[in-house]
Write an enzyme that holds these catalytic residues in place. Sequence first.
Site, short mmCIF file in Angstrom:
data_model
loop_
_atom_site.label_atom_id
_atom_site.label_comp_id
_atom_site.label_asym_id
_atom_site.label_seq_id
_atom_site.Cartn_x
_atom_site.Cartn_y
_atom_site.Cartn_z
N CYS A 179 0.82 -0.92 -0.23
CA CYS A 179 -0.21 -0.12 0.02
C CYS A 179 0.78 0.96 0.23
CB CYS A 179 -0.81 -0.13 1.20
SG CYS A 179 -0.26 0.84 3.24
N ASN B 143 2.65 1.48 4.37
CA ASN B 143 2.84 -0.01 5.28
C ASN B 143 1.88 0.43 6.65
OD1 ASN B 143 5.63 -2.27 5.85
ND2 ASN B 143 3.24 -2.81 4.90
#
Length: 151
Positions: free
Chosen positions: A13, A16
């Site tokens: 993402c 994190n």
Amino acid sequence: MNYKTVSSVLFVCLGNICRSPSAEAVFRHRFESAGLPLMLDSAGTDAYHAGEQPDRRSAAAGRQRGYNFSGMRARRVTDEDFEQFDLILAADGSNLLDLKSRCPDHLAYKLDMIVESGEVPDPYYGGSDGFELVLDLLEQAADRWIERLAR
Ligand code: 4NP
């Protein structure tokens, strides 16, 4: 991609700290229950939160459902990740674009989305509903990936 040979998965993402550590925790729990012994890790496309533990709200919502976040520390995606992991799953379209821009062309076949043709929306600036939605989406996604990866 031959899913049956996948033995490691990296979840990605932005920071994190919310979505990808939650994905790691949810998938680890579900993969273990399904008897799928895969190596799992998570990372962020950016390093803003490198070294931090998962977001307190994400971890609290996840622990409430029985998931384990212990030992997790945020880190940025590295060049070695593209070599090392068999499958690299992005939380949203922006994360996937960032990964594509860094990934060597011959390894781009490893990139995919956590949720099939959908996104795990960033919960960072929203309310508690967002963290529950992330977990709902990840639980559904884990079951779909188990169907694909099961030997
Ligand atoms: P994540 O959430 O990408 O799911 O870890 C975010 C964490 C931090 C920020 C944005 C999203 N941030 O802007 O600091």
